[in-house]
Scaffold this motif. Structure first.
Motif, PDB file in Angstrom:
ATOM      1  N   GLY A 169       0.826  -1.162  -0.179  1.00  0.00           N
ATOM      2  CA  GLY A 169       0.021   0.025   0.181  1.00  0.00           C
ATOM      3  C   GLY A 169       0.858   1.049   0.038  1.00  0.00           C
ATOM      4  O   GLY A 169       0.664   2.175   0.565  1.00  0.00           O
ATOM      5  N   ALA A 170       2.142   1.429  -0.586  1.00  0.00           N
ATOM      6  CA  ALA A 170       2.744   2.492  -0.950  1.00  0.00           C
ATOM      7  C   ALA A 170       3.511   2.503  -1.981  1.00  0.00           C
ATOM      8  O   ALA A 170       3.831   1.553  -2.753  1.00  0.00           O
ATOM      9  CB  ALA A 170       4.025   2.341   0.334  1.00  0.00           C
ATOM     10  N   PRO A 171       3.587   3.914  -2.352  1.00  0.00           N
ATOM     11  CA  PRO A 171       3.717   4.221  -3.722  1.00  0.00           C
ATOM     12  C   PRO A 171       5.254   3.912  -4.027  1.00  0.00           C
ATOM     13  O   PRO A 171       6.083   3.864  -3.297  1.00  0.00           O
ATOM     14  CB  PRO A 171       3.603   5.580  -4.158  1.00  0.00           C
ATOM     15  N   GLY A 172       5.485   3.450  -5.553  1.00  0.00           N
ATOM     16  CA  GLY A 172       6.923   3.193  -5.727  1.00  0.00           C
ATOM     17  C   GLY A 172       7.059   3.419  -7.525  1.00  0.00           C
ATOM     18  O   GLY A 172       5.813   3.854  -7.907  1.00  0.00           O
ATOM     19  N   GLN A 173       8.122   3.567  -7.616  1.00  0.00           N
ATOM     20  CA  GLN A 173       8.313   3.796  -9.170  1.00  0.00           C
ATOM     21  C   GLN A 173       9.468   2.857  -9.709  1.00  0.00           C
ATOM     22  O   GLN A 173      10.144   3.297 -10.664  1.00  0.00           O
ATOM     23  CB  GLN A 173       8.775   5.093  -9.353  1.00  0.00           C
TER      24      GLN A 173
END
Ligand code: SF4
Lengths: 390, 280
Positions: free
Chosen positions: A115-119
């Protein structure tokens, strides 16, 4: 114009349906599940189909199958599912089938933090399948509103270039609640810069003309045209063949229809570049919003800093990076991926630095400290890790 | 080129690129014969294939529309296609045993679960022959291949009271049968029944590979020996007794044709119902 306080997932669904998407096949995965859920609610209302597949590989195959049958289709996933798309992604590239793929990036590798943004799929989206001999089109929104607009654009480009197009979002975009304006009339759509194109049918007998032209209708099966498409190197008529000459024609088309028509695809946002700033910060997706705030605030204090936000990631907007300056890329990962593309695209006497955060956005204060260090000529170090207790 | 080939197959593709003497042609021909006897035209059939000998050799042979999918995933592609194309157009698939019973089994089971109309002819050459002759999921016990040099000692999908057709039946397939390729007329009749089922049909057809399998398992590429070997290890269901070792029990295993709703039909009906509700 309708206005909603809604998530990016909702926005993507609105955009897809507006663009003519009538089949979505997916497999539940955080943080893209809500797109599947929204599609399961909305698609049947417009006569479209939602299909939940047995896995991601099947999900994209179902969507590509329906696209090969003439429908506009879409699928959405996150990193661990995107890697399972490798097989059908290649089939769609090789058979030149238009389809839209959304990847809501989260922290990886593997399951990472759900539930955490990444790239982390910057390069994976450029090379989503094996074998080489192709180019890809990837668009990266930085808000729910833009996610809707770029979903529409992805359908447009996929049809004109007859290729899959990836919308590379992140968890904050798809999960975050934002103010979204949904156009209702053609005028409103045009005012928003939305472009639309219908699916056309290639009637053969040459299904794969050896050219870099765009706007050649794709192969559509089931129309009785004698269409042929396969995972093998095709002849112009679609027969499988094992000659290097035929493969050269095939790859030429897959590579140069995109490279030679970059102007139809490429887009980026610039900020404060007119007075040749000393420092140019580069970011895409959600972190670009914090970067924008930091750059604006720094300007208010008289710091000569500018910003470039690539919106089309692939082809990479090289044309935006001609100025001599100190460059800094800000990305949601610790290894740094886009930093290499910026290094490649910038003049060779321009130093390129990297600031990484993972699973959370950088703060404006952190960014200002980083700008100051760079402008003082001090080394950056691995700031994200230095602050860890261990 | 015989009359049937002339009517349905692309001149450029016939004869196919299969090794001369390969039994695949028998299975392929039986399928075309069944299509002809049911009076289907070129535009009534969308023909899909996969990779390996069975896929490569049958791809693009059909005069109408053709596709070849990725290994094991054609059932998922076909489910998508099924929703996009006209409901009266039949999807037929010629795939290999590795594709259907190995890499693609999960997708195949879900195609069966949803009862998606497709007529799958699994052309089984008893292993991975286009990659040189490795064992597969129906390679008979004890048989030597390039990757079972001491004889096949892993349990397979068709022996010892275990039958992959039972699994597919439990998954929901509405027509299932098995044949060996030299059973010409029964194979054609079975395929006709399979094609008349508006749902998921699968016909498993064992055929002789005279190049890799025959060389490894029988020590010779003699095609007569290979054909006899396959014939001698097959018997119609219920007639397995008689001292021979039977690997393949042939005939119709399960016929529940047209008893369950077809996938695309039920999706479309439900969609229309939802549309009526929201607009009403
Ligand atoms: S390798 Fe065997 S199965 Fe494949 S085409 Fe040759 S004879 Fe047929």
């Amino acid at each position: 114009m309708k206005r909603f306080l809604e998530t990016g997932n909702f926005a993507v669904t609105e955009g897809a349906i507006m663009a003519g998407c009538r089949l979505f096949a997916g497999y539940p995965i955080t943080p893209a599940t809500e797109i599947a859920e929204a599609m399961s609610v909305e698609l049947p209302k417009v006569g479209g189909y939602y299909v939940q597949a047995e896995d991601e590989c099947a999900a994209m195959h179902i969507a590509v199958g329906a696209a090969a049958g003439g429908m506009k289709t879409m699928t959405a996933t996150s990193g661990p599912g995107f890697i399972l798309y490798a097989d059908p992604y290649g089939w769609a590239i090789g058979c030149e089938i238009p389809i839209v793929v959304l990847n809501s990036q989260r922290v990886g590798p593997v399951s990472g933090i759900t539930g955490a943004p990444g790239q982390g799929e910057f390069y994976n989206s450029r090379y989503p399948t094996q074998g080489g001999n192709y180019e890809t089109i990837v668009l990266a929104p930085n808000s729910a509103q833009e996610a809707m607009e770029l979903t529409v654009e992805a359908f447009y480009l996929s049809e004109r270039f007859r290729t899959p197009v990836t919308v590379l979002a992140d968890q904050l975009i798809t999960d975050g609640l934002e103010d979204i304006s949904v156009p209702e009339t053609d005028e409103e759509k045009t005012a928003m810069g939305m472009r639309f194109v219908e699916r056309k049918v290639n009637a053969g007998p040459d299904f794969y003309p050896p050219s870099d032209a765009i706007d050649i209708p794709p192969v559509v099966l089931g129309k009785g045209t004698g269409a042929m498409c396969s995972d093998w190197t095709p002849t112009e008529e679609g027969y499988d063949i094992e000659t290097v000459e035929a493969h050269h024609k095939h790859s030429y088309r897959m590579i140069y229809k995109i490279r030679n028509n970059r102007d139809v695809i490429t887009r980026y946002e610039e900020l404060f570049l007119d007075d040749d700033p000393e420092l140019i910060v580069v970011a895409y997706g959600t972190p670009s919003r914090t970067v924008k705030t930091a750059v604006k605030k720094a300007r208010e204090k008289g710091v000569k800093v500018g910003m470039i936000r690539p919106v089309s990631l692939w082809p990479f907007p090289d044309e935006a990076f001609t100025r001599k300056a100190i460059y800094l890329t800000v990305e949601l990962l610790y290894d740094g991926q886009m930093v290499r593309e910026v290094q490649r695209a910038t003049p060779c006497d321009s130093p390129v630095h990297f600031f990484g955060k993972c699973g959370e956005l950088p703060t404006v204060t952190e960014l200002h400290e980083t700008f100051d260090k760079l402008l003082r000529g001090e080394p950056l170090g691995r700031i994200g890790w230095e602050r860890e207790a261990w | 080129m015989d009359k049937l080939s002339e009517k349905y197959l692309r001149a450029r593709k016939i004869p196919s690129t299969a090794c001369s003497g390969c039994g695949l042609g028998q299975a392929h021909k039986a399928f075309v014969q069944a299509i002809d006897e049911l009076n289907f035209g070129i535009d009534d059939i969308l023909w899909g294939t996969s990779i390996g000998c069975s896929g490569r050799q049958t791809f693009g042979t059909w005069k109408g529309d053709n596709f070849a999918g990725t290994h094991g995933r054609v059932y998922a592609i076909a489910r998508g296609l099924r929703l996009a194309i006209a409901p009266e157009m039949k999807i037929v698939l010629t795939v290999g045993d590795g594709d259907a019973f190995g890499i693609g089994l999960n997708h195949l089971l879900h195609a069966a679960r949803t009862n998606t109309q497709m007529t799958v002819l699994v052309c089984d050459n008893l292993g991975y022959q286009s990659t040189g002759g490795q064992y597969g999921w129906t390679t008979p016990p004890g048989v030597k291949t390039d990757s079972s040099p001491y004889g096949m000692y892993e349990p397979n999908w068709v022996q010892s009271g275990r039958d992959v057709l039972n699994i597919i039946q439990a998954a929901g397939a509405t027509f299932l049968a098995r044949h060996v390729s030299m059973e010409g007329r029964p194979l054609v009749d079975t395929l006709k029944k399979a094609l008349q089922n508006n749902g998921f049909s699968l016909v498993h057809c064992v055929f002789p590979c005279i190049t890799n399998f025959a060389k490894n398992a029988l020590g010779s590429r003699n095609s007569v020996n290979m054909f006899n070997w396959v014939r001698n290890h097959a018997a119609p269901l219920g007639q397995e007794a008689g001292g021979r070792e039977i690997f393949w029990r042939t005939g119709i295993y399960h016929d529940a044709s047209n008893t369950r709703a077809e996938f695309s039909q039920s999706v479309k009906e439900k969609t229309a119902e939802i549309q009526r509700e929201v607009s009403g």
